[in-house]
Scaffold this motif. Sequence first.
Motif, PDB file in Angstrom:
ATOM      1  N   GLU A 228       0.851  -1.185   0.000  1.00 38.19           N
ATOM      2  CA  GLU A 228       0.000   0.000   0.000  1.00 38.19           C
ATOM      3  C   GLU A 228       0.890   1.239   0.000  1.00 38.19           C
ATOM      4  O   GLU A 228       1.987   1.237   0.568  1.00 38.19           O
ATOM      5  N   PHE A 229       0.404   2.303  -0.624  1.00 35.51           N
ATOM      6  CA  PHE A 229       1.121   3.563  -0.606  1.00 35.51           C
ATOM      7  C   PHE A 229       0.119   4.700  -0.735  1.00 35.51           C
ATOM      8  O   PHE A 229      -0.819   4.624  -1.531  1.00 35.51           O
ATOM      9  N   ALA A 230       0.316   5.757   0.038  1.00 35.22           N
ATOM     10  CA  ALA A 230      -0.506   6.953  -0.057  1.00 35.22           C
ATOM     11  C   ALA A 230       0.375   8.158   0.221  1.00 35.22           C
ATOM     12  O   ALA A 230       1.294   8.095   1.055  1.00 35.22           O
ATOM     13  N   ALA A 231       0.128   9.253  -0.485  1.00 40.52           N
ATOM     14  CA  ALA A 231       0.947  10.449  -0.298  1.00 40.52           C
ATOM     15  C   ALA A 231       0.153  11.691  -0.674  1.00 40.52           C
ATOM     16  O   ALA A 231      -0.789  11.637  -1.464  1.00 40.52           O
ATOM     17  N   VAL A 232       0.556  12.805  -0.097  1.00 40.04           N
ATOM     18  CA  VAL A 232      -0.010  14.110  -0.426  1.00 40.04           C
ATOM     19  C   VAL A 232       1.143  15.073  -0.672  1.00 40.04           C
ATOM     20  O   VAL A 232       2.237  14.916  -0.119  1.00 40.04           O
ATOM     21  N   SER A 233       0.900  16.063  -1.499  1.00 39.51           N
ATOM     22  CA  SER A 233       1.880  17.127  -1.706  1.00 39.51           C
ATOM     23  C   SER A 233       1.139  18.450  -1.810  1.00 39.51           C
ATOM     24  O   SER A 233      -0.030  18.505  -2.212  1.00 39.51           O
ATOM     25  N   HIS A 234       1.834  19.546  -1.440  1.00 36.40           N
ATOM     26  CA  HIS A 234       1.214  20.870  -1.453  1.00 36.40           C
ATOM     27  C   HIS A 234       2.305  21.912  -1.644  1.00 36.40           C
ATOM     28  O   HIS A 234       3.363  21.828  -1.022  1.00 36.40           O
ATOM     29  N   PRO A 235       2.064  22.901  -2.511  1.00 37.68           N
ATOM     30  CA  PRO A 235       3.070  23.955  -2.696  1.00 37.68           C
ATOM     31  C   PRO A 235       3.252  24.768  -1.427  1.00 37.68           C
ATOM     32  O   PRO A 235       2.315  24.971  -0.655  1.00 37.68           O
ATOM     33  N   LEU A 236       4.482  25.241  -1.230  1.00 35.46           N
ATOM     34  CA  LEU A 236       4.797  26.049  -0.061  1.00 35.46           C
ATOM     35  C   LEU A 236       5.886  27.035  -0.462  1.00 35.46           C
ATOM     36  O   LEU A 236       7.053  26.681  -0.573  1.00 35.46           O
ATOM     37  N   GLY A 237       5.483  28.282  -0.703  1.00 32.01           N
ATOM     38  CA  GLY A 237       6.441  29.284  -1.142  1.00 32.01           C
ATOM     39  C   GLY A 237       7.052  28.917  -2.478  1.00 32.01           C
ATOM     40  O   GLY A 237       6.341  28.601  -3.444  1.00 32.01           O
ATOM     41  N   ARG A 238       8.382  28.905  -2.541  1.00 32.83           N
ATOM     42  CA  ARG A 238       9.080  28.552  -3.777  1.00 32.83           C
ATOM     43  C   ARG A 238       9.297  27.055  -3.897  1.00 32.83           C
ATOM     44  O   ARG A 238      10.000  26.586  -4.792  1.00 32.83           O
ATOM     45  N   GLY A 239       8.688  26.293  -3.019  1.00 38.50           N
ATOM     46  CA  GLY A 239       8.858  24.849  -3.056  1.00 38.50           C
ATOM     47  C   GLY A 239       7.559  24.129  -2.791  1.00 38.50           C
ATOM     48  O   GLY A 239       6.478  24.625  -3.076  1.00 38.50           O
ATOM     49  N   ALA A 240       7.687  22.932  -2.238  1.00 31.09           N
ATOM     50  CA  ALA A 240       6.513  22.114  -1.925  1.00 31.09           C
ATOM     51  C   ALA A 240       6.915  21.097  -0.871  1.00 31.09           C
ATOM     52  O   ALA A 240       8.086  20.714  -0.768  1.00 31.09           O
ATOM     53  N   PHE A 241       5.959  20.682  -0.090  1.00 32.24           N
ATOM     54  CA  PHE A 241       6.221  19.632   0.883  1.00 32.24           C
ATOM     55  C   PHE A 241       5.364  18.423   0.550  1.00 32.24           C
ATOM     56  O   PHE A 241       4.341  18.522  -0.139  1.00 32.24           O
ATOM     57  N   GLY A 242       5.771  17.278   1.051  1.00 31.96           N
ATOM     58  CA  GLY A 242       5.012  16.053   0.823  1.00 31.96           C
ATOM     59  C   GLY A 242       5.067  15.162   2.039  1.00 31.96           C
ATOM     60  O   GLY A 242       5.990  15.240   2.857  1.00 31.96           O
ATOM     61  N   LEU A 243       4.082  14.320   2.157  1.00 31.84           N
ATOM     62  CA  LEU A 243       4.021  13.341   3.240  1.00 31.84           C
ATOM     63  C   LEU A 243       3.510  12.034   2.654  1.00 31.84           C
ATOM     64  O   LEU A 243       2.504  12.013   1.929  1.00 31.84           O
ATOM     65  N   GLY A 244       4.213  10.953   2.932  1.00 35.48           N
ATOM     66  CA  GLY A 244       3.813   9.663   2.374  1.00 35.48           C
ATOM     67  C   GLY A 244       3.931   8.547   3.384  1.00 35.48           C
ATOM     68  O   GLY A 244       4.700   8.627   4.349  1.00 35.48           O
ATOM     69  N   MET A 245       3.156   7.501   3.150  1.00 33.13           N
ATOM     70  CA  MET A 245       3.207   6.324   4.008  1.00 33.13           C
ATOM     71  C   MET A 245       3.081   5.079   3.129  1.00 33.13           C
ATOM     72  O   MET A 245       2.224   5.018   2.247  1.00 33.13           O
ATOM     73  N   SER A 246       3.954   4.118   3.347  1.00 30.01           N
ATOM     74  CA  SER A 246       3.909   2.874   2.581  1.00 30.01           C
ATOM     75  C   SER A 246       3.931   1.694   3.532  1.00 30.01           C
ATOM     76  O   SER A 246       4.485   1.771   4.632  1.00 30.01           O
ATOM     77  N   GLY A 247       3.323   0.614   3.098  1.00 32.64           N
ATOM     78  CA  GLY A 247       3.284  -0.603   3.889  1.00 32.64           C
ATOM     79  C   GLY A 247       3.378  -1.825   3.010  1.00 32.64           C
ATOM     80  O   GLY A 247       2.890  -1.832   1.873  1.00 32.64           O
ATOM     81  N   PHE A 248       4.027  -2.842   3.519  1.00 35.04           N
ATOM     82  CA  PHE A 248       4.153  -4.117   2.815  1.00 35.04           C
ATOM     83  C   PHE A 248       3.860  -5.204   3.838  1.00 35.04           C
ATOM     84  O   PHE A 248       4.471  -5.229   4.915  1.00 35.04           O
ATOM     85  N   TYR A 249       2.923  -6.094   3.531  1.00 41.23           N
ATOM     86  CA  TYR A 249       2.478  -7.031   4.556  1.00 41.23           C
ATOM     87  C   TYR A 249       1.934  -8.293   3.898  1.00 41.23           C
ATOM     88  O   TYR A 249       1.777  -8.368   2.675  1.00 41.23           O
ATOM     89  N   ALA A 250       1.647  -9.271   4.738  1.00 43.90           N
ATOM     90  CA  ALA A 250       1.149 -10.551   4.239  1.00 43.90           C
ATOM     91  C   ALA A 250       0.212 -11.153   5.269  1.00 43.90           C
ATOM     92  O   ALA A 250       0.176 -10.737   6.434  1.00 43.90           O
ATOM     93  N   SER A 251      -0.528 -12.161   4.845  1.00 43.16           N
ATOM     94  CA  SER A 251      -1.355 -12.921   5.767  1.00 43.16           C
ATOM     95  C   SER A 251      -0.457 -13.710   6.714  1.00 43.16           C
ATOM     96  O   SER A 251       0.763 -13.770   6.539  1.00 43.16           O
ATOM     97  N   GLU A 252      -1.042 -14.323   7.688  1.00 37.30           N
ATOM     98  CA  GLU A 252      -0.264 -15.038   8.685  1.00 37.30           C
ATOM     99  C   GLU A 252       0.460 -16.246   8.088  1.00 37.30           C
ATOM    100  O   GLU A 252      -0.031 -16.895   7.173  1.00 37.30           O
ATOM    101  N   PHE A 253       1.648 -16.524   8.645  1.00 36.21           N
ATOM    102  CA  PHE A 253       2.426 -17.685   8.262  1.00 36.21           C
ATOM    103  C   PHE A 253       2.340 -18.737   9.369  1.00 36.21           C
ATOM    104  O   PHE A 253       2.132 -18.411  10.543  1.00 36.21           O
ATOM    105  N   GLU A 254       2.546 -19.983   8.996  1.00 37.75           N
ATOM    106  CA  GLU A 254       2.560 -21.050  10.000  1.00 37.75           C
ATOM    107  C   GLU A 254       3.878 -21.037  10.766  1.00 37.75           C
ATOM    108  O   GLU A 254       4.945 -20.833  10.188  1.00 37.75           O
ATOM    109  N   LYS A 255       3.806 -21.256  12.066  1.00 35.62           N
ATOM    110  CA  LYS A 255       4.986 -21.361  12.908  1.00 35.62           C
ATOM    111  C   LYS A 255       5.129 -22.815  13.348  1.00 35.62           C
ATOM    112  O   LYS A 255       4.208 -23.383  13.931  1.00 35.62           O
ATOM    113  N   ARG A 256       6.280 -23.402  13.070  1.00 32.21           N
ATOM    114  CA  ARG A 256       6.499 -24.816  13.391  1.00 32.21           C
ATOM    115  C   ARG A 256       7.766 -24.973  14.232  1.00 32.21           C
ATOM    116  O   ARG A 256       8.710 -24.180  14.115  1.00 32.21           O
TER     117      ARG A 256
END
Length: 292
Positions: free
Chosen positions: A92-120
Amino acid sequence: MQRLIRRHALAFILTPLCIPLVVAGALAAPGETGFAFLKLGVGARAMGMGSAYVALADDPTAIYWNPAGLAGAEGAQVTAMHNEWIQDFRQEFAAVSHPLGRGAFGLGMSGFYASEFEKRDDTGVLIGHFGFNDIAVTGGYAYRFTPRVAGGVAVKFVREMIDQEDATAVAFDLGGRYAIAETGITLGGAVQNLGGDAKFVAQSFPLPRTLRAGAAYSRAIPRWNGKGSLSAEARKSRGDDARLHVGGELELRERLALRAGAKFGYDDEDLSFGIGLIRRRIHFDYALVPLS
């Protein structure tokens, strides 16, 4: 809200790759890199173009590819991506960006995951299940020094969890972008995942530092009321050989985008394909990155 958000993007990527290798990266041997998920790309537009995006990034996904590209994002933007992998692995990934003066800022979040695995246990008897997930939260800022030159920096907090054990780290990205006057050519470069070693249980490992450098060429196609873009990128990650990425995009009547790309130097990836549907400020992008 509608006045603030200039463009939305929903990206869906189907990428049938061998994910167990990524999980193995979390258990890196001494001297090898961990947090392998940091090398996974984001955004269906970029993925459809062979991940050749360091010089072309001009939307919120620039917070991953090249933080300097945030300065090229027009107005406030929001992007979201879901990547459905095989064997119940998802990104999953989501991000936002917005201009700020002569530049811009951004904020993002990413995730990588899976269903449960068996433990033996050592004899192979099932004794339970365990989970696995990676998370990265990134903040970035780009500054436009001149109308054609921009630089950017991003800082990310990374956490990886397997069963009841986890590892955390703070990493930095630096990037630059230069548009050559009146040519449609843009040059870009970035160094990613700068930081110290992380520790998982009693084992330390370095971050997957990555160097990217590339160029992109874009020009209007008045006959089709559209635009064409070509992009190329050379990449070198710690522990990997140097690799080359190329891609192209054809946008027609500001409604449809066709994309294709190629990767060189990989054992199981070569071609990629993508399509984009554009409806004013809303973009829907899809990419397919098949296993060769």
